[in-house]
Design a protein around this motif. Sequence first.
Motif, PDB file in Angstrom:
ATOM      1  N   LYS A 145       0.843  -1.182   0.000  1.00  0.00           N
ATOM      2  CA  LYS A 145       0.000   0.000   0.000  1.00  0.00           C
ATOM      3  C   LYS A 145       0.881   1.236   0.000  1.00  0.00           C
ATOM      4  O   LYS A 145       1.941   1.261   0.606  1.00  0.00           O
ATOM      5  CB  LYS A 145      -0.888   0.031   1.235  1.00  0.00           C
ATOM      6  N   GLN A 146       0.401   2.236  -0.655  1.00  0.00           N
ATOM      7  CA  GLN A 146       1.093   3.512  -0.656  1.00  0.00           C
ATOM      8  C   GLN A 146       0.284   4.480   0.200  1.00  0.00           C
ATOM      9  O   GLN A 146      -0.873   4.747  -0.084  1.00  0.00           O
ATOM     10  CB  GLN A 146       1.220   4.054  -2.079  1.00  0.00           C
ATOM     11  N   PHE A 147       0.893   4.988   1.231  1.00  0.00           N
ATOM     12  CA  PHE A 147       0.250   5.955   2.093  1.00  0.00           C
ATOM     13  C   PHE A 147       0.784   7.339   1.754  1.00  0.00           C
ATOM     14  O   PHE A 147       1.976   7.511   1.518  1.00  0.00           O
ATOM     15  CB  PHE A 147       0.547   5.655   3.567  1.00  0.00           C
ATOM     16  N   SER A 148      -0.096   8.315   1.752  1.00  0.00           N
ATOM     17  CA  SER A 148       0.342   9.687   1.501  1.00  0.00           C
ATOM     18  C   SER A 148       0.942  10.265   2.780  1.00  0.00           C
ATOM     19  O   SER A 148       0.783   9.702   3.873  1.00  0.00           O
ATOM     20  CB  SER A 148      -0.846  10.534   1.047  1.00  0.00           C
ATOM     21  N   GLU A 149       1.610  11.398   2.630  1.00  0.00           N
ATOM     22  CA  GLU A 149       2.194  12.052   3.799  1.00  0.00           C
ATOM     23  C   GLU A 149       1.116  12.408   4.822  1.00  0.00           C
ATOM     24  O   GLU A 149       1.330  12.275   6.023  1.00  0.00           O
ATOM     25  CB  GLU A 149       2.949  13.321   3.400  1.00  0.00           C
ATOM     26  N   GLU A 150      -0.041  12.839   4.326  1.00  0.00           N
ATOM     27  CA  GLU A 150      -1.132  13.204   5.223  1.00  0.00           C
ATOM     28  C   GLU A 150      -1.594  11.999   6.042  1.00  0.00           C
ATOM     29  O   GLU A 150      -1.834  12.109   7.241  1.00  0.00           O
ATOM     30  CB  GLU A 150      -2.326  13.771   4.433  1.00  0.00           C
ATOM     31  N   ILE A 156       0.176   9.255   6.713  1.00  0.00           N
ATOM     32  CA  ILE A 156       1.239   8.837   7.620  1.00  0.00           C
ATOM     33  C   ILE A 156       1.260   9.716   8.861  1.00  0.00           C
ATOM     34  O   ILE A 156       1.308   9.225   9.997  1.00  0.00           O
ATOM     35  CB  ILE A 156       2.608   8.876   6.903  1.00  0.00           C
ATOM     36  N   ILE A 157       1.199  11.018   8.658  1.00  0.00           N
ATOM     37  CA  ILE A 157       1.232  11.933   9.794  1.00  0.00           C
ATOM     38  C   ILE A 157      -0.021  11.773  10.647  1.00  0.00           C
ATOM     39  O   ILE A 157       0.039  11.840  11.876  1.00  0.00           O
ATOM     40  CB  ILE A 157       1.438  13.378   9.305  1.00  0.00           C
ATOM     41  N   GLY A 158      -1.155  11.496  10.008  1.00  0.00           N
ATOM     42  CA  GLY A 158      -2.374  11.238  10.764  1.00  0.00           C
ATOM     43  C   GLY A 158      -2.242  10.008  11.653  1.00  0.00           C
ATOM     44  O   GLY A 158      -2.668  10.024  12.816  1.00  0.00           O
ATOM     45  N   ILE A 159      -1.643   8.967  11.134  1.00  0.00           N
ATOM     46  CA  ILE A 159      -1.432   7.742  11.913  1.00  0.00           C
ATOM     47  C   ILE A 159      -0.479   8.020  13.078  1.00  0.00           C
ATOM     48  O   ILE A 159      -0.712   7.582  14.208  1.00  0.00           O
ATOM     49  CB  ILE A 159      -0.898   6.612  11.012  1.00  0.00           C
ATOM     50  N   LEU A 160       0.582   8.755  12.813  1.00  0.00           N
ATOM     51  CA  LEU A 160       1.534   9.088  13.881  1.00  0.00           C
ATOM     52  C   LEU A 160       0.882   9.959  14.959  1.00  0.00           C
ATOM     53  O   LEU A 160       1.159   9.790  16.151  1.00  0.00           O
ATOM     54  CB  LEU A 160       2.755   9.799  13.299  1.00  0.00           C
ATOM     55  N   LYS A 161       0.001  10.860  14.561  1.00  0.00           N
ATOM     56  CA  LYS A 161      -0.714  11.706  15.533  1.00  0.00           C
ATOM     57  C   LYS A 161      -1.656  10.864  16.386  1.00  0.00           C
ATOM     58  O   LYS A 161      -1.827  11.138  17.576  1.00  0.00           O
ATOM     59  CB  LYS A 161      -1.475  12.813  14.816  1.00  0.00           C
ATOM     60  N   GLU A 162      -2.279   9.852  15.777  1.00  0.00           N
ATOM     61  CA  GLU A 162      -3.141   8.952  16.544  1.00  0.00           C
ATOM     62  C   GLU A 162      -2.338   8.264  17.640  1.00  0.00           C
ATOM     63  O   GLU A 162      -2.797   8.129  18.771  1.00  0.00           O
ATOM     64  CB  GLU A 162      -3.755   7.882  15.639  1.00  0.00           C
ATOM     65  N   ALA A 163      -1.121   7.825  17.297  1.00  0.00           N
ATOM     66  CA  ALA A 163      -0.281   7.146  18.280  1.00  0.00           C
ATOM     67  C   ALA A 163       0.146   8.114  19.380  1.00  0.00           C
ATOM     68  O   ALA A 163       0.204   7.734  20.559  1.00  0.00           O
ATOM     69  CB  ALA A 163       0.940   6.538  17.600  1.00  0.00           C
ATOM     70  N   GLU A 164       0.445   9.352  19.001  1.00  0.00           N
ATOM     71  CA  GLU A 164       0.822  10.348  20.008  1.00  0.00           C
ATOM     72  C   GLU A 164      -0.337  10.658  20.946  1.00  0.00           C
ATOM     73  O   GLU A 164      -0.121  11.002  22.109  1.00  0.00           O
ATOM     74  CB  GLU A 164       1.277  11.638  19.319  1.00  0.00           C
ATOM     75  N   THR A 180       7.053  -0.803   9.927  1.00  0.00           N
ATOM     76  CA  THR A 180       6.701   0.330   9.081  1.00  0.00           C
ATOM     77  C   THR A 180       6.366   1.539   9.939  1.00  0.00           C
ATOM     78  O   THR A 180       6.803   2.658   9.658  1.00  0.00           O
ATOM     79  CB  THR A 180       5.505  -0.011   8.178  1.00  0.00           C
ATOM     80  N   TYR A 181       5.598   1.311  11.004  1.00  0.00           N
ATOM     81  CA  TYR A 181       5.243   2.416  11.899  1.00  0.00           C
ATOM     82  C   TYR A 181       6.499   3.068  12.468  1.00  0.00           C
ATOM     83  O   TYR A 181       6.622   4.295  12.442  1.00  0.00           O
ATOM     84  CB  TYR A 181       4.350   1.925  13.041  1.00  0.00           C
ATOM     85  N   TYR A 182       7.425   2.263  12.962  1.00  0.00           N
ATOM     86  CA  TYR A 182       8.621   2.836  13.585  1.00  0.00           C
ATOM     87  C   TYR A 182       9.545   3.492  12.558  1.00  0.00           C
ATOM     88  O   TYR A 182      10.221   4.475  12.868  1.00  0.00           O
ATOM     89  CB  TYR A 182       9.348   1.774  14.410  1.00  0.00           C
ATOM     90  N   ALA A 183       9.548   2.984  11.331  1.00  0.00           N
ATOM     91  CA  ALA A 183      10.317   3.644  10.277  1.00  0.00           C
ATOM     92  C   ALA A 183       9.705   5.006   9.957  1.00  0.00           C
ATOM     93  O   ALA A 183      10.431   5.996   9.778  1.00  0.00           O
ATOM     94  CB  ALA A 183      10.354   2.770   9.028  1.00  0.00           C
ATOM     95  N   TRP A 184       8.374   5.054   9.895  1.00  0.00           N
ATOM     96  CA  TRP A 184       7.699   6.332   9.670  1.00  0.00           C
ATOM     97  C   TRP A 184       7.957   7.293  10.813  1.00  0.00           C
ATOM     98  O   TRP A 184       8.159   8.481  10.611  1.00  0.00           O
ATOM     99  CB  TRP A 184       6.199   6.130   9.535  1.00  0.00           C
TER     100      TRP A 184
END
Length: 88
Positions: free
Chosen positions: A4-9, A11-19, A37-41
Motif C-alpha cells: 500500500k502507498q500511504f500519503s504524507e497526510e 502517515i502523519i495522521g497515523i503518527l498523531k493517533e499514536a501520540e 513500518t510504523y517505527y520507520a515512519w
Amino acid sequence: MKRKQFSEEQIIGILKEAEAGAVVTELCRKHGMSSATYYAWKAKFGGLEVSDAKRLRSLEEENARLKRLLADTVLDNAGLKDLLSKKW
C-alpha cells in the motif's frame, strides 16, 4: 504481498493517533501495516507537519535528480578522458 502507498497526510495522521495515546499494535492492525513500518515512519516523519513532509519529499526528489545529473556528467567526463588518451 500487497504493498500500500500511504500519503504524507495519512502517515502523519497515523503518527498523531499514536501520540494521542492509541496502542501501536492496534493502529498497525487497523491500517494494515507492520509495526516496523510504523517505527520507520516515526523515525522519518516524527514531529513533522503535513507541509514539512511535503517539503521533505520535494527535497528528496530534487536531490535524486541532482545525483543523476552528477553521475551523467562524471560518466561523460570519463568517456572524454578515455577518448583523449586513446587519440594521443
